[in-house]
Scaffold this motif. Sequence first.
Motif: not given
Length: 178
Positions: A32-36, A54-61
Amino acid sequence: MLQKQEYDVLHDTVSTFDERQVADALKTAMRQLASGVAVISTDQGGAWHGMTATSVISLSMDPPSVLVCINRTATIHGPLMEAGAFCINFLSGTQEEVCTVFSSKSRRGERFADGLWKVGPSHLPYHPLAVANIFCAVDQVHEYGTHSVVLSRVRHVTEGMSEKRSPMIYLDGRFIQP
């Protein structure tokens, strides 16, 4: 089946749960969670490897970093760990065929055959028609369950070569248009 006990806060009791049932329910909930959608690509000694993710996450800048999760049984796992670098190619809504080819074990030989893939920083394959390409160096790897959690430093970012396009979105087992 493995049974575990859990404290039930709502009912102030200890309940038993089945991990397989919980895993199935979690899968249903996460759908139910949309993913890029991205294709992770790497080069191991001149051989290109890739997979849909689809398991790609921005972690830190600070530092610029991302987190990706890769099943240790995936064919890209060993080559990516050995190469120590990869590219995240965020697909556009028009790249469903690219997604399909990189998701299919039976079509593994077609993965880089469309003639559009280029060589970018660190000799990594990237798709210039992706919405964006993020070139990464592996910084830390943590094993958890069936996956490796890969924390990576971002070394270079490009936007796709053509006009701005909508990203590919995956929701509840299908692609949707934003």
